[in-house]
Design a protein around this motif. Structure first.
Motif, mmCIF file in Angstrom:
data_model
loop_
_atom_site.group_PDB
_atom_site.id
_atom_site.type_symbol
_atom_site.label_atom_id
_atom_site.label_comp_id
_atom_site.label_asym_id
_atom_site.label_seq_id
_atom_site.Cartn_x
_atom_site.Cartn_y
_atom_site.Cartn_z
ATOM 1 N N PHE A 108 0.468 -1.519 -0.349
ATOM 2 C CA PHE A 108 0.141 0.156 -0.257
ATOM 3 C C PHE A 108 0.826 1.110 -0.238
ATOM 4 C CE2 PHE A 108 -3.920 -2.034 1.643
ATOM 5 C CZ PHE A 108 -4.018 -3.174 0.584
ATOM 6 N N LEU A 109 1.869 1.273 0.772
ATOM 7 C CA LEU A 109 2.768 2.636 0.907
ATOM 8 C C LEU A 109 3.494 2.780 -0.316
ATOM 9 C CD1 LEU A 109 4.578 2.259 4.378
ATOM 10 C CD2 LEU A 109 2.266 3.658 4.043
ATOM 11 N N PRO A 110 3.874 1.900 -1.135
ATOM 12 C CA PRO A 110 4.704 3.065 -2.048
ATOM 13 C C PRO A 110 3.329 3.110 -3.317
ATOM 14 C CG PRO A 110 5.382 0.293 -1.647
ATOM 15 C CD PRO A 110 4.380 1.007 -0.939
ATOM 16 N N LEU A 111 2.708 2.554 -3.297
ATOM 17 C CA LEU A 111 1.199 2.546 -4.190
ATOM 18 C C LEU A 111 0.305 4.337 -3.332
ATOM 19 C CD1 LEU A 111 -1.240 2.223 -6.363
ATOM 20 C CD2 LEU A 111 -2.296 0.642 -4.847
ATOM 21 N N MET A 112 0.199 4.456 -2.091
ATOM 22 C CA MET A 112 0.042 5.622 -1.677
ATOM 23 C C MET A 112 0.355 6.244 -2.242
ATOM 24 S SD MET A 112 -1.801 4.366 1.403
ATOM 25 C CE MET A 112 -2.923 6.254 1.922
ATOM 26 N N TRP A 113 2.053 6.637 -2.247
ATOM 27 C CA TRP A 113 3.377 7.617 -2.721
ATOM 28 C C TRP A 113 3.052 7.740 -4.062
ATOM 29 C CZ3 TRP A 113 7.151 4.589 0.509
ATOM 30 C CH2 TRP A 113 7.064 4.830 1.727
ATOM 31 N N LEU A 114 2.788 7.366 -4.624
ATOM 32 C CA LEU A 114 2.622 7.084 -6.379
ATOM 33 C C LEU A 114 2.264 8.083 -6.323
ATOM 34 C CD1 LEU A 114 3.885 6.452 -9.431
ATOM 35 C CD2 LEU A 114 2.738 4.168 -8.705
ATOM 36 N N VAL A 115 0.354 7.619 -6.131
ATOM 37 C CA VAL A 115 -0.966 8.134 -6.187
ATOM 38 C C VAL A 115 -0.974 10.192 -6.086
ATOM 39 C CG1 VAL A 115 -3.091 8.394 -5.348
ATOM 40 C CG2 VAL A 115 -2.750 6.415 -6.337
ATOM 41 N N ALA A 116 0.069 10.039 -4.372
ATOM 42 C CA ALA A 116 -0.077 11.261 -3.655
ATOM 43 C C ALA A 116 0.576 12.191 -5.672
ATOM 44 C CB ALA A 116 0.758 11.168 -2.405
ATOM 45 N N GLY A 117 2.329 12.065 -5.561
ATOM 46 C CA GLY A 117 2.583 12.235 -6.021
ATOM 47 C C GLY A 117 1.754 12.415 -7.669
ATOM 48 N N TYR A 118 1.062 12.589 -8.175
ATOM 49 C CA TYR A 118 0.279 11.723 -9.457
ATOM 50 C C TYR A 118 -0.717 13.139 -9.338
ATOM 51 C CZ TYR A 118 -3.874 11.697 -12.548
ATOM 52 O OH TYR A 118 -4.044 11.466 -13.780
ATOM 53 N N LEU A 119 -1.673 13.168 -8.105
ATOM 54 C CA LEU A 119 -2.679 14.265 -7.549
ATOM 55 C C LEU A 119 -1.438 15.717 -8.170
ATOM 56 C CD1 LEU A 119 -4.232 12.520 -4.916
ATOM 57 C CD2 LEU A 119 -5.148 12.843 -7.478
ATOM 58 N N LEU A 120 -0.717 15.692 -6.874
ATOM 59 C CA LEU A 120 0.155 17.055 -7.115
ATOM 60 C C LEU A 120 0.688 17.155 -7.984
ATOM 61 C CD1 LEU A 120 2.199 18.941 -5.728
ATOM 62 C CD2 LEU A 120 3.771 17.311 -5.735
ATOM 63 N N TRP A 121 0.752 16.581 -9.568
ATOM 64 C CA TRP A 121 1.106 16.496 -10.289
ATOM 65 C C TRP A 121 0.050 16.724 -11.804
ATOM 66 C CZ3 TRP A 121 5.487 18.575 -12.750
ATOM 67 C CH2 TRP A 121 5.314 18.610 -14.669
ATOM 68 N N ALA A 122 -1.336 16.701 -11.423
ATOM 69 C CA ALA A 122 -2.128 16.245 -12.066
ATOM 70 C C ALA A 122 -3.256 17.500 -12.066
ATOM 71 C CB ALA A 122 -2.894 15.116 -12.318
ATOM 72 N N GLY A 123 -2.804 18.600 -11.163
ATOM 73 C CA GLY A 123 -3.484 19.581 -9.786
ATOM 74 C C GLY A 123 -2.968 20.519 -11.113
ATOM 75 N N ALA A 124 -2.457 20.611 -12.236
ATOM 76 C CA ALA A 124 -2.842 21.929 -12.668
ATOM 77 C C ALA A 124 -3.036 21.940 -14.292
ATOM 78 C CB ALA A 124 -0.863 21.719 -13.425
ATOM 79 N N VAL A 125 -4.213 20.315 -13.643
ATOM 80 C CA VAL A 125 -4.533 20.057 -16.090
ATOM 81 C C VAL A 125 -5.627 19.749 -15.566
ATOM 82 C CG1 VAL A 125 -2.844 19.991 -17.424
ATOM 83 C CG2 VAL A 125 -3.498 17.804 -15.972
ATOM 84 N N GLN A 126 -5.944 18.824 -14.136
ATOM 85 C CA GLN A 126 -7.278 18.451 -14.081
ATOM 86 C C GLN A 126 -7.485 18.018 -12.563
ATOM 87 O OE1 GLN A 126 -7.345 13.806 -14.963
ATOM 88 N NE2 GLN A 126 -4.757 14.822 -14.564
ATOM 89 N N PRO A 127 -8.345 17.662 -11.371
ATOM 90 C CA PRO A 127 -8.786 18.120 -10.189
ATOM 91 C C PRO A 127 -7.544 17.072 -9.506
ATOM 92 C CG PRO A 127 -11.103 17.340 -11.560
ATOM 93 C CD PRO A 127 -10.099 17.862 -12.502
ATOM 94 N N GLY A 128 -7.461 17.870 -8.923
ATOM 95 C CA GLY A 128 -5.920 17.591 -7.785
ATOM 96 C C GLY A 128 -4.664 18.391 -6.831
ATOM 97 N N GLY A 129 -4.235 18.283 -6.398
ATOM 98 C CA GLY A 129 -3.188 19.336 -6.417
ATOM 99 C C GLY A 129 -3.204 19.459 -5.232
ATOM 100 N N ALA A 130 -2.155 20.463 -3.920
ATOM 101 C CA ALA A 130 -1.592 20.014 -3.092
ATOM 102 C C ALA A 130 -2.783 19.227 -1.662
ATOM 103 C CB ALA A 130 -0.477 21.479 -1.903
ATOM 104 N N PHE A 131 -3.437 20.105 -1.865
ATOM 105 C CA PHE A 131 -4.815 19.125 -0.925
ATOM 106 C C PHE A 131 -5.125 18.039 -0.916
ATOM 107 C CE2 PHE A 131 -5.329 23.943 -0.557
ATOM 108 C CZ PHE A 131 -5.607 23.952 1.454
ATOM 109 N N GLN A 132 -5.687 17.552 -2.098
ATOM 110 C CA GLN A 132 -5.534 16.061 -2.223
ATOM 111 C C GLN A 132 -4.341 14.745 -1.822
ATOM 112 O OE1 GLN A 132 -6.471 18.599 -4.217
ATOM 113 N NE2 GLN A 132 -8.270 18.245 -4.645
#
Length: 233
Positions: A108-132
């Motif tokens: 779970f931990l590596p997957l969740m870290w990957l999801v967090a990084g994706y949400l951070l990067w995707a926040g510029a073009v779609q829902p996501g960002g620092a809070f998520q």
């Protein structure tokens, strides 16, 4: 004497910050605005530095709200830590050792870290960002805590303090540097909006995760021990 000097420095910083906010709001209030809010946002998207309107509003057009929200989160974390009944947020005696959860963490931990990084990067073009991204990152910390993994960064030392305030400090630093360069407070220099927003979001993600994790760890723990002889239930 030192306490008085510290209090005076904090009051001066608060006064300067308040005057900067008042001055910028005064400038904005004097500018004519036409059309509806969605139309206004759509017309300004080219200069926002991002492609998603929500991110543009939160970190460019109405970045004051986001800055103050981060400040409130930091204050809440400090208050929660100060009221915690534990001498340290990382108390070895409170660690649990769940072998099943420990095994699941490997997946779970590596997957969740990957999801967090994706949400951070995707926040510029779609829902996501620092809070998520920060919330997901804090969730990994909760799993680590429940699984008994050591979390030395929760010791009440410099690392914890820096982690809590880093996002707000970087956000405020960008705002002050912008104002010092001749622009309005929290107005990004031309051509620098995208890298500065990404920089702010990276540090906000870390601070939000630290704040949420600190609040979770500092929450009161129900003592389920059996009462000893002579103790009242």
């Amino acid at each position: 004497m030192r306490d008085r000097l510290r209090l005076a420095a904090v009051l001066v910083l608060c006064a300067v910050f308040a005057m900067a906010l008042v001055g910028t709001v005064w400038q904005i209030a004097g500018q004519p605005v036409g059309g509806t809010l969605p139309e206004t946002v759509a017309d300004a998207m080219a200069d926002s530095g991002v492609d998603h309107p929500v991110t543009a509003v939160l970190l460019n057009f109405r970045s004051y709200d986001t800055l103050l929200e981060i400040g409130v989160l930091v204050i809440a974390a400090i208050a929660g830590i100060s009221m915690a009944r534990l001498p340290s947020l990382e108390d070895p005696e409170l660690r649990t050792h769940d072998s099943l959860l420990h095994a699941l963490q490997r997946w779970f931990l590596p997957l969740m870290w990957l999801v967090a990084g994706y949400l951070l990067w995707a926040g510029a073009v779609q829902p996501g960002g620092a809070f998520q991204a920060g919330a997901v990152l804090a969730g990994t910390g909760v799993l680590m805590r429940l699984g008994g993994m050591p979390m030395n960064f929760l010791q009440p030392r410099l690392l914890l303090r820096v982690g809590l305030a880093l996002g707000f400090a970087v956000f405020l630093l960008v705002a002050v540097v912008s104002a010092a360069g001749g622009d309005a407070f929290l107005a990004y220099p031309e051509g620098m909006a995208k890298p500065l927003i990404l920089l702010i979001e990276i540090f906000l993600t870390l601070s939000i995760a630290m704040v949420l994790l600190s609040l979770f760890v500092a929450a009161p723990v129900n003592d389920a021990r059996e009462p000893a002889e002579g103790e009242s239930e």
